[in-house]
Design an enzyme around this catalytic site. Structure first.
Site, PDB file in Angstrom:
ATOM      1  N   LYS B 175       0.965  -1.182   0.041  1.00 42.49           N
ATOM      2  CA  LYS B 175      -0.046  -0.158  -0.007  1.00 42.49           C
ATOM      3  C   LYS B 175       0.886   1.250  -0.017  1.00 42.49           C
ATOM      4  O   LYS B 175       1.508   1.440   1.071  1.00 42.49           O
ATOM      5  CB  LYS B 175      -0.754   0.066   1.350  1.00 42.49           C
ATOM      6  CG  LYS B 175      -1.882   1.121   0.994  1.00 42.49           C
ATOM      7  CD  LYS B 175      -2.343   1.805   2.158  1.00 42.49           C
ATOM      8  CE  LYS B 175      -1.755   2.913   2.924  1.00 42.49           C
ATOM      9  NZ  LYS B 175      -1.691   4.177   1.893  1.00 42.49           N
ATOM     10  N   GLU B 178      -0.619   7.536  -0.326  1.00 43.91           N
ATOM     11  CA  GLU B 178      -2.075   8.301  -1.117  1.00 43.91           C
ATOM     12  C   GLU B 178      -1.349   9.499  -1.496  1.00 43.91           C
ATOM     13  O   GLU B 178      -1.941  10.130  -2.360  1.00 43.91           O
ATOM     14  CB  GLU B 178      -3.081   8.064  -0.400  1.00 43.91           C
ATOM     15  CG  GLU B 178      -3.211   9.082   0.811  1.00 43.91           C
ATOM     16  CD  GLU B 178      -2.615   8.615   2.070  1.00 43.91           C
ATOM     17  OE1 GLU B 178      -1.611   7.471   1.982  1.00 43.91           O
ATOM     18  OE2 GLU B 178      -3.219   8.722   3.149  1.00 43.91           O
ATOM     19  N   SER B 229       5.147   8.107  10.408  1.00 49.39           N
ATOM     20  CA  SER B 229       5.473   8.878  11.546  1.00 49.39           C
ATOM     21  C   SER B 229       5.242   7.928  12.976  1.00 49.39           C
ATOM     22  O   SER B 229       4.798   6.960  12.830  1.00 49.39           O
ATOM     23  CB  SER B 229       4.360   9.801  11.808  1.00 49.39           C
ATOM     24  OG  SER B 229       2.948   9.238  12.062  1.00 49.39           O
ATOM     25  N   CYS B 284      13.644  10.786   7.041  1.00 52.29           N
ATOM     26  CA  CYS B 284      14.104  10.480   8.634  1.00 52.29           C
ATOM     27  C   CYS B 284      15.374  10.383   8.721  1.00 52.29           C
ATOM     28  O   CYS B 284      15.590  10.229  10.080  1.00 52.29           O
ATOM     29  CB  CYS B 284      13.176   8.960   8.876  1.00 52.29           C
ATOM     30  SG  CYS B 284      14.077   7.501   7.990  1.00 52.29           S
ATOM     31  N   GLU B 385      10.110  16.318  15.619  1.00 53.39           N
ATOM     32  CA  GLU B 385      10.206  16.038  14.270  1.00 53.39           C
ATOM     33  C   GLU B 385       9.688  17.051  13.323  1.00 53.39           C
ATOM     34  O   GLU B 385       8.305  17.119  13.367  1.00 53.39           O
ATOM     35  CB  GLU B 385       9.968  14.830  13.768  1.00 53.39           C
ATOM     36  CG  GLU B 385      10.448  14.569  12.380  1.00 53.39           C
ATOM     37  CD  GLU B 385       9.979  13.121  11.848  1.00 53.39           C
ATOM     38  OE1 GLU B 385       9.059  12.471  12.177  1.00 53.39           O
ATOM     39  OE2 GLU B 385      10.886  12.435  11.174  1.00 53.39           O
TER      40      GLU B 385
END
Lengths: 146, 485
Positions: B175, B178, B229, B284, B385
């Site tokens: 997946k 999106e 996240s 990241c 972050e």
């Protein structure tokens, strides 16, 4: 414009090679058989160099050192100023090609010295070496005409 | 690029989603709509899992050397269409062309590693574990796995997982994010047309939260890999635990870069600038906080400021651009609110990227390089972050103080040190609690043959992404003890 990104340097090199191939297509038939054969070698080398540059761009773009920029490579320093006229003599065509090769050899030599990627530097040095051989052949041809 | 609605790839067929919910896909450099993505339903996830389940046994019994050949072909196809994929990624995710090239290269490196699957999957054996009794351990695939992947590396991250899983004999459902699903669409079009895995071996379902819940809750999925996240990583980790799945969840990060007084600034600054602003800070492994130790603070600050000011911001599709936009208007707003917060909390904004304008791309989601000096632990911009082109500078008195800042942060993904002292480098790598460390390098990104992942609030699970040990994640070690009578 300064060429600092890896892809920009590679693209500029490929465009110069395309330019050489295009010029050869235009003026390759002005001389006799020996000039035509030399021209074919130069055009074939340009095509091969493009493939080699494409492969280097594809395989040696390394995220670890990608954007540690190259500095001091400026587009204006590596452009050929004087296009050949429509129907140049063999000597004029030969001299123009020597100038073109001179510029591109200087570009590859400078780019190799400044490149942050050692594989790219190897590619530039290798192409520069081949161009130097072609240039020597052209010089020999010109001296035969004079 | 034509406006297209992305489809699901299930059982070797391209299928239009029946979902009525669609999201626009926008070009981050212009803000223009370039496509639409369906939010597929749980039923559609189920169809993909059923196809993968159906394909499993035949694929599992295909010899590893034969499975590997599909990956040799995949490598060839990706090399052949390299620039086509790169162009789509640059539009889809707003990355510079070189950044898109670099992540596709990384994806190909994953494929290169799994081409060695017959060796990677080998087990162990020992004769005479007792009199006349031998023992063999062998690795066996488990069934259907799935990956839920983020927007920031739309090409590479799916390849951290599915090639390893599928080469081991499992089947798979991907997946993609999106927010930029066009990259995987073009890659899977190539896979479908030119590689030809057997139907159901690898499937793609586009979607959002509902698709994620359907994956984490599906009883036939044996394991899930997630990158995103930390908040969502915790949710996925918990949900997968509740349904007894294997799970590896890679979350967010706050990466500190320590610069010692003896660092070579000429080498440090370009590496740091790249680490902070590459991919517009949306990675990241982004360097988000510099910890300057002692007197290096002022020369480092001045050099960083000068270098950051020179960065060319613009559409990633133009060669020679050094930093593209962030992914979406919502994300841009989030980053801008962090900058506002930094100002409110008293940090010194020495380079402000909030008002950056890119001619001809007024609708793009651009933020210029931003630098805060005088950042201290406890400020929001020091602790959280940001995931944007914002770099903070702290000043501390010693290496111990710097390590203390790192230890107290909730994240533990990556950290780097710039020093010419072996002793400082050794002490730093020994003590700092982060899993990916750099010495005199800004982006400590492990390559395909090493594991990738953090610790503390940056990682939930035990086996990290790619590298040799991910084979353990995608296989069961079966031990067979035999008495020869």
């Amino acid at each position: 414009m300064e060429l600092s990104a890896f892809g920009a340097i590679m693209k500029f090199a490929m465009e110069r090679e395309e330019e050489i191939a295009a010029v050869m297509k235009r003026i390759g038939s002005v001389g006799g058989e020996s000039f035509r054969k030399l021209g074919e070698r130069i055009a074939a080398d340009a095509a091969k160099s493009i493939k080699f540059l494409e492969r280097t761009r594809r395989e040696h773009v390394n995220e670890l050192i990608l954007e540690e920029p190259t500095t001091g490579l400026f587009v204006d320093d590596y452009l050929c100023e004087r296009p050949p006229r429509e129907q140049p003599t063999p000597a004029e065509a030969g001299r123009y090609l020597i100038d073109m090769l001179d510029v591109i050899i200087r570009f590859y030599t400078d780019a190799a010295a400044k490149a942050t990627n050692p594989e790219a530097a190897r590619t530039f040095n290798r192409i520069a070496k081949k161009k130097a051989k072609l240039k020597a052949s052209l010089e020999e041809y010109i001296s035969g005409l004079e | 690029m034509d406006l297209k609605t992305v489809r699901n790839y299930i059982n070797d067929e391209w299928v239009e989603s029946k979902s009525r919910e669609m999201l626009d896909i926008t070009d981050p450099a212009t803000g223009g709509v370039i496509g639409r993505v369906p939010l597929s339903t749980a039923g559609e996830v189920g169809e993909a899992v059923d196809a993968a389940q159906e394909a499993y046994w035949d694929w599992r019994t295909t010899p590893p050397v034969t499975r590997a050949r599909y990956f040799y072909k995949l490598k060839e196809v990706l090399e052949d269409k390299f620039e086509d994929i790169v162009k789509v990624t640059s539009i889809d995710a707003g990355k510079t062309l070189d950044e898109s090239r670099a992540e596709l290269r990384r994806a190909i490196e994953m494929v290169e590693v799994v081409c060695g699957i017959p060796s990677l999957m080998m087990g162990d054996s020992l004769e005479d574990v007792a009199n006349n009794i031998d023992c063999v351990s062998t690795r066996q695939p488990l069934g259907v796995f799935a990956a839920i992947t983020p927007y920031n590396f739309p090409t590479m991250v799916p390849f951290w997982f599915w090639p390893f899983a599928v080469a081991c004999g499992n089947t798979f459902v991907v997946k993609p994010s999106e927010q930029d699903p066009l990259t995987q669409e073009i890659i899977f079009e190539l896979i479908a047309d030119e590689v030809g895995f057997p139907p159901g071996v690898v499937n793609v379902v586009n979607g959002g939260k509902d698709a994620v819940s359907a994956i984490t809750g599906h009883p036939d999925i044996k394991g899930v890999s997630f990158v995103g996240s930390s908040n969502v990583a915790r949710i996925v980790y918990k949900a997968c635990g509740e349904t007894g799945k294997r799970v590896q969840c890679l979350g967010g990060a706050k990466n500190f870069v320590v610069v010692m007084p003896d660092a070579n600034l000429e080498a440090t600054v370009p590496a740091l600038v790249h680490a902070a602003y590459g991919c517009a800070g949306q990675r990241c492994l982004a360097a988000s906080e510099v910890i300057a130790v002692g007197d290096i603070h002022k020369p480092l600050r001045d050099a960083l400021l000068a270098a950051a000011k020179k960065i060319r911001v613009g559409p990633g599709t133009e060669e020679n651009i050094q930093m593209g936009p962030v992914i979406s208007p919502e994300h841009k707003q989030r980053v801008l609110s962090y900058i506002d917060k930094g100002v409110e909390e008293g940090a010194d904004l020495i380079l402000d990227g909030r008002g950056v304008k890119v001619e001809g791309h007024e609708g793009g989601y651009f933020i210029g390089p931003t630098i805060f000096d005088g950042v201290t632990p406890g400020m929001t911009i020091a602790d959280e972050e940001i995931f944007g082109p914002v770099l903070g500078i702290m000043k501390v008195g010693s290496l111990d103080d710097a390590i203390d800042v790192i230890q107290k942060n909730n994240y533990g993904n990556a950290t780097c040190i710039f020093t010419t002292s072996g002793a400082s480098a050794r002490e730093f790598t020994y003590k700092a609690e982060c899993s990916m460390m750099g010495i005199n390098i800004g982006i400590a990104a492990p390559m395909a043959f090493f594991p990738f992942g953090g610790t503390k609030g940056s990682f939930f699970g035990d086996i990290k992404a790619h590298g040799r040990e991910v084979i353990d994640f995608f296989t069961d070690k079966k031990v067979i003890i035999t008495r020869w009578i």
